[in-house]
Design a protein around this motif. Structure first.
Motif, PDB file in Angstrom:
ATOM      1  N   MET A   1      26.739   1.529  28.387  1.00  0.00           N
ATOM      2  CA  MET A   1      25.336   1.790  28.028  1.00  0.00           C
ATOM      3  C   MET A   1      25.144   1.795  26.516  1.00  0.00           C
ATOM      4  N   GLN A   2      23.978   1.376  26.137  1.00  0.00           N
ATOM      5  CA  GLN A   2      23.663   1.369  24.715  1.00  0.00           C
ATOM      6  C   GLN A   2      23.365   2.789  24.223  1.00  0.00           C
ATOM      7  N   PRO A   3      23.473   2.989  22.916  1.00  0.00           N
ATOM      8  CA  PRO A   3      23.123   4.320  22.405  1.00  0.00           C
ATOM      9  C   PRO A   3      21.648   4.639  22.629  1.00  0.00           C
ATOM     10  N   VAL A   4      21.356   5.943  22.600  1.00  0.00           N
ATOM     11  CA  VAL A   4      19.998   6.430  22.872  1.00  0.00           C
ATOM     12  C   VAL A   4      18.952   5.709  22.015  1.00  0.00           C
ATOM     13  N   GLN A   5      19.297   5.504  20.738  1.00  0.00           N
ATOM     14  CA  GLN A   5      18.333   4.875  19.831  1.00  0.00           C
ATOM     15  C   GLN A   5      17.833   3.535  20.383  1.00  0.00           C
ATOM     16  N   ASN A   6      18.764   2.755  20.979  1.00  0.00           N
ATOM     17  CA  ASN A   6      18.355   1.442  21.463  1.00  0.00           C
ATOM     18  C   ASN A   6      17.364   1.548  22.614  1.00  0.00           C
ATOM     19  N   TYR A   7      17.605   2.508  23.496  1.00  0.00           N
ATOM     20  CA  TYR A   7      16.648   2.701  24.585  1.00  0.00           C
ATOM     21  C   TYR A   7      15.302   3.134  24.029  1.00  0.00           C
ATOM     22  N   ALA A   8      15.335   4.073  23.082  1.00  0.00           N
ATOM     23  CA  ALA A   8      14.089   4.546  22.489  1.00  0.00           C
ATOM     24  C   ALA A   8      13.349   3.365  21.848  1.00  0.00           C
ATOM     25  N   ALA A   9      14.077   2.568  21.087  1.00  0.00           N
ATOM     26  CA  ALA A   9      13.442   1.433  20.402  1.00  0.00           C
ATOM     27  C   ALA A   9      12.835   0.473  21.415  1.00  0.00           C
ATOM     28  N   ARG A  10      13.546   0.275  22.525  1.00  0.00           N
ATOM     29  CA  ARG A  10      13.013  -0.664  23.510  1.00  0.00           C
ATOM     30  C   ARG A  10      11.730  -0.132  24.150  1.00  0.00           C
ATOM     31  N   ARG A  11      11.682   1.175  24.393  1.00  0.00           N
ATOM     32  CA  ARG A  11      10.454   1.740  24.989  1.00  0.00           C
ATOM     33  C   ARG A  11       9.275   1.563  24.038  1.00  0.00           C
ATOM     34  N   TRP A  12       9.506   1.826  22.762  1.00  0.00           N
ATOM     35  CA  TRP A  12       8.429   1.631  21.784  1.00  0.00           C
ATOM     36  C   TRP A  12       7.987   0.171  21.748  1.00  0.00           C
ATOM     37  N   ARG A  13       8.957  -0.765  21.780  1.00  0.00           N
ATOM     38  CA  ARG A  13       8.598  -2.193  21.746  1.00  0.00           C
ATOM     39  C   ARG A  13       7.783  -2.578  22.974  1.00  0.00           C
ATOM     40  N   THR A  14       8.234  -2.083  24.132  1.00  0.00           N
ATOM     41  CA  THR A  14       7.530  -2.414  25.380  1.00  0.00           C
ATOM     42  C   THR A  14       6.091  -1.912  25.324  1.00  0.00           C
ATOM     43  N   LEU A  15       5.916  -0.697  24.817  1.00  0.00           N
ATOM     44  CA  LEU A  15       4.558  -0.140  24.739  1.00  0.00           C
ATOM     45  C   LEU A  15       3.704  -0.973  23.785  1.00  0.00           C
ATOM     46  N   ARG A  16       4.245  -1.319  22.621  1.00  0.00           N
ATOM     47  CA  ARG A  16       3.440  -2.060  21.642  1.00  0.00           C
ATOM     48  C   ARG A  16       3.075  -3.442  22.175  1.00  0.00           C
ATOM     49  N   ARG A  17       3.982  -4.040  22.940  1.00  0.00           N
ATOM     50  CA  ARG A  17       3.669  -5.343  23.544  1.00  0.00           C
ATOM     51  C   ARG A  17       2.501  -5.183  24.524  1.00  0.00           C
ATOM     52  N   SER A  18       2.546  -4.134  25.349  1.00  0.00           N
ATOM     53  CA  SER A  18       1.445  -3.898  26.298  1.00  0.00           C
ATOM     54  C   SER A  18       0.141  -3.642  25.560  1.00  0.00           C
ATOM     55  N   MET A  19       0.227  -2.865  24.485  1.00  0.00           N
ATOM     56  CA  MET A  19      -0.989  -2.575  23.718  1.00  0.00           C
ATOM     57  C   MET A  19      -1.576  -3.871  23.153  1.00  0.00           C
ATOM     58  N   ALA A  20      -0.704  -4.726  22.620  1.00  0.00           N
ATOM     59  CA  ALA A  20      -1.176  -5.996  22.053  1.00  0.00           C
ATOM     60  C   ALA A  20      -1.805  -6.859  23.150  1.00  0.00           C
ATOM     61  N   ASP A  21      -1.146  -6.926  24.305  1.00  0.00           N
ATOM     62  CA  ASP A  21      -1.672  -7.724  25.425  1.00  0.00           C
ATOM     63  C   ASP A  21      -3.065  -7.261  25.819  1.00  0.00           C
ATOM     64  N   GLN A  22      -3.266  -5.947  25.793  1.00  0.00           N
ATOM     65  CA  GLN A  22      -4.543  -5.398  26.253  1.00  0.00           C
ATOM     66  C   GLN A  22      -5.502  -5.143  25.097  1.00  0.00           C
ATOM     67  N   GLN A  23      -5.132  -5.642  23.910  1.00  0.00           N
ATOM     68  CA  GLN A  23      -5.964  -5.473  22.708  1.00  0.00           C
ATOM     69  C   GLN A  23      -6.340  -4.020  22.446  1.00  0.00           C
ATOM     70  N   ILE A  24      -5.321  -3.193  22.534  1.00  0.00           N
ATOM     71  CA  ILE A  24      -5.501  -1.766  22.256  1.00  0.00           C
ATOM     72  C   ILE A  24      -4.954  -1.491  20.858  1.00  0.00           C
ATOM     73  N   ASP A  25      -5.847  -1.125  19.936  1.00  0.00           N
ATOM     74  CA  ASP A  25      -5.429  -0.921  18.537  1.00  0.00           C
ATOM     75  C   ASP A  25      -4.718   0.404  18.363  1.00  0.00           C
ATOM     76  N   ALA A  26      -5.254   1.421  19.035  1.00  0.00           N
ATOM     77  CA  ALA A  26      -4.699   2.765  18.864  1.00  0.00           C
ATOM     78  C   ALA A  26      -4.753   3.474  20.202  1.00  0.00           C
ATOM     79  N   LEU A  27      -3.701   4.258  20.464  1.00  0.00           N
ATOM     80  CA  LEU A  27      -3.587   4.935  21.748  1.00  0.00           C
ATOM     81  C   LEU A  27      -3.234   6.398  21.493  1.00  0.00           C
TER      82      LEU A  27
END
Lengths: 366, 366
Positions: A1-27
């Motif tokens: 398994m990857q270190p915790v930081q990598n999982y955390a970073a991936r969750r943030w990336r996934t969220l920002r991708r969803s926000m961009a897809d849905q044109q959400i500037d701020a959540l």
């Protein structure tokens, strides 16, 4: 398994991708399991503002040290007065509009949020999300989460095995629940996922029978439905065992529920719809003439909360995806007579599925 | 004591009088402790509509039998689809406007509520209450409630006394919490009012230290803060005991907290403001040079919920009324060193007050 930081970073990336897809500037994120999943923060007061480029988590002075230790991916701000209002002021200074989760925001909170905006045009700024965002992402567990959930589920199985020799007619349902919860703590559980269900004899016909002062019968079923929490993640399992010899109807009902449960587990695989999994269990019980006694849905997602998306229920079109963890828990309830429910936690894998609760589901006569 | 029906009837009368005073034609109640207090219903899904002349409680098929057994003062309606939406349709047919509780209604629920109104002008119909209504009435307990709360508080005291001989250096905080909760169940508690706090040694300096894997020290304080639930009513108490001999600073701090707690208890009487009670504790600690280490408020109301109105905090102008039950729980927390908190549940009486948690508050050295 990857270190915790990598999982955390991936969750943030996934969220920002969803926000961009849905044109959400701020959540604005205030639902604590969402905050924890994304940032790692486990305190009881938090308001997290996420924009395309930055993120800030607002909490209060009780959490100064803890927040700095736990939070990844966001700046920590210790609010002087109201974490929620300071978060809103921050959002107002960074974005033209801010989305929020209407399912976890009270009407009173929304007023507070607007009050935090000082000066800004208040009406249009806060926009309810049309569909859940973070909780949708949370449906798919990463390897770090799956590992924790497997440990929680295993702890549940160990508990069940430890309880088996202690189940005796004459003891009260409450005493059984109390012993189970005491052992759970001893094995390292942070708490129980929900109030432990012990339903015995005719009470096994109640789908959500809490433990009562009723004594376990000399002859009858005992349904145990329980879960533990480990590092925030919930387990959930049900087994129905037998005290004393059963009559035919009891045994055939048990066998039908087990067959239905197995059929639904077998139906768990990528791309299957939740409705198909539900139907797999339901059709077995229908064929056995028991369809109308299966009065609830087949299961639900589980993770940082005991009930998460997806719902495994009739006609649900949502499709399973590798990484989801769901319960499969058909039951049959014959009012005034008895009931049987059997439940596993099942992870969806690339190849199909993996049962996280390996405790035996066979007929057990005590 | 009067029979249950009389208490129920009085609660309904009190609510209708408040509604008339505030010119509220119709009220939607969805917060479950409010529903329970008024109607007696203990199920997990309910929407109660109250008008000047009638009342209807909407729930679902799981509660058909239970609702008919429990509910007093309202007609029971088993909703086909959504209890909330059917309640709103009913309110729409009976009133021109309906008030709701914005602190316990999510933005998503409000949308559902409006959706339930079919046809009606949706915007103006639902009006947020300007201040809490049922929870304000719930502050004053009747004799039936006081009797239950006294039993719950007594159960807490019994538990504390049973735990005393079990507290030993080397055992983990979690083990202590697990034993306490196991005993609580054995004594008939339905559950705990909140996650049991066991904070030992330097961790006693954390006002809300959950029980951890930390071992009780050879020398140090152990703070136990816990409560049980009995027929829905919560108890809440804190005691701080000592393992091993104390140094002067520890003993004088304990004595100051005890004096502050006693001063605040003494200040509890009809017509005193909550701010005065808070100040009674705070001034003692200030005089002892410990004011800045008392970082939270002095107490809170308690009842069907663990935290209720009123707040016993600085500058609170609300006045105490006979029948209120509040906690008095000052504490001093010296970061990195130790902390002490002592808490009673206190009922306001016509003459002054009555302590519901008689367990000793003396210095206990184990």
């Amino acid at each position: 398994m990857q270190p915790v930081q990598n999982y955390a970073a991936r969750r943030w990336r996934t969220l920002r991708r969803s926000m961009a897809d849905q044109q959400i500037d701020a959540l604005l994120i205030t639902h604590l399991p969402d905050v924890r999943w994304l940032s790692g923060f486990t305190g009881s007061n938090a308001a997290l503002v996420v924009t395309a480029r930055g993120a800030a988590l607002f909490t209060d002075g009780r959490y100064t040290v803890q927040a700095r230790e736990e939070v990844r991916g966001a700046r920590v701000v210790i609010a002087g007065r109201s974490a929620l209002q300071e978060a809103c002021a921050f959002a107002g200074s960074r974005a033209q509009r801010c989305w929020f989760d209407p399912e976890h925001t009270t009407v009173a909170d929304l007023e507070l949020m607007r009050g935090g905006l000082n000066g800004k045009s208040r009406r249009g700024f806060f926009t309810p999300l049309g569909s859940p965002l973070v909780s949708t992402l949370r449906m798919v567990k990463d390897a770090a989460e799956l590992s924790l959930m497997e440990r929680a589920a295993n702890l549940g199985c160990t508990l069940f095995e430890m309880m088996l020799p202690r189940i005796e007619s004459g003891m009260t349902e409450k005493a059984l629940a109390a012993e189970l919860e005491f052992l759970a703590r001893g094995l390292g559980a942070e708490g129980m996922s929900f109030e432990t269900i012990v339903a015995s004899g005719p009470r096994s016909a109640l789908p959500h029978g809490r433990a009562t002062e009723a004594q376990l019968p000399r002859k009858g079923f005992v349904t145990l439905d329980f879960g533990v929490i480990l590092k925030g993640y919930c387990s959930d399992m049900t087994r129905t065992v037998r005290l004393g010899r059963a009559v035919d109807e009891e045994r055939t009902t048990f066998d039908a529920v087990l067959a239905a449960q197995q059929a639904a587990v077998d139906a768990v695989k990528p791309n299957a719809t939740c409705g198909e999994v539900d139907e797999a269990a339901r059709s077995v019980l229908r064929a056995a003439g028991l369809g109308k006694y299966f009065t609830h849905s087949t299961g639900h997602g589980v993770g940082l909360e005991i009930h998460e998306q997806p719902r495994i229920a009739a006609a649900q079109a949502a499709r399973l995806v590798p990484g989801m963890v769901v319960t499969i828990e058909p039951g049959v309830y014959l009012p005034g007579k008895f009931g049987v429910r059997i439940e596993d936690m099942v992870a969806v894998t690339e190849e199909g599925h993996r049962i996280l609760t390996p405790a035996t589901k066979s007929w057990i006569e005590l």
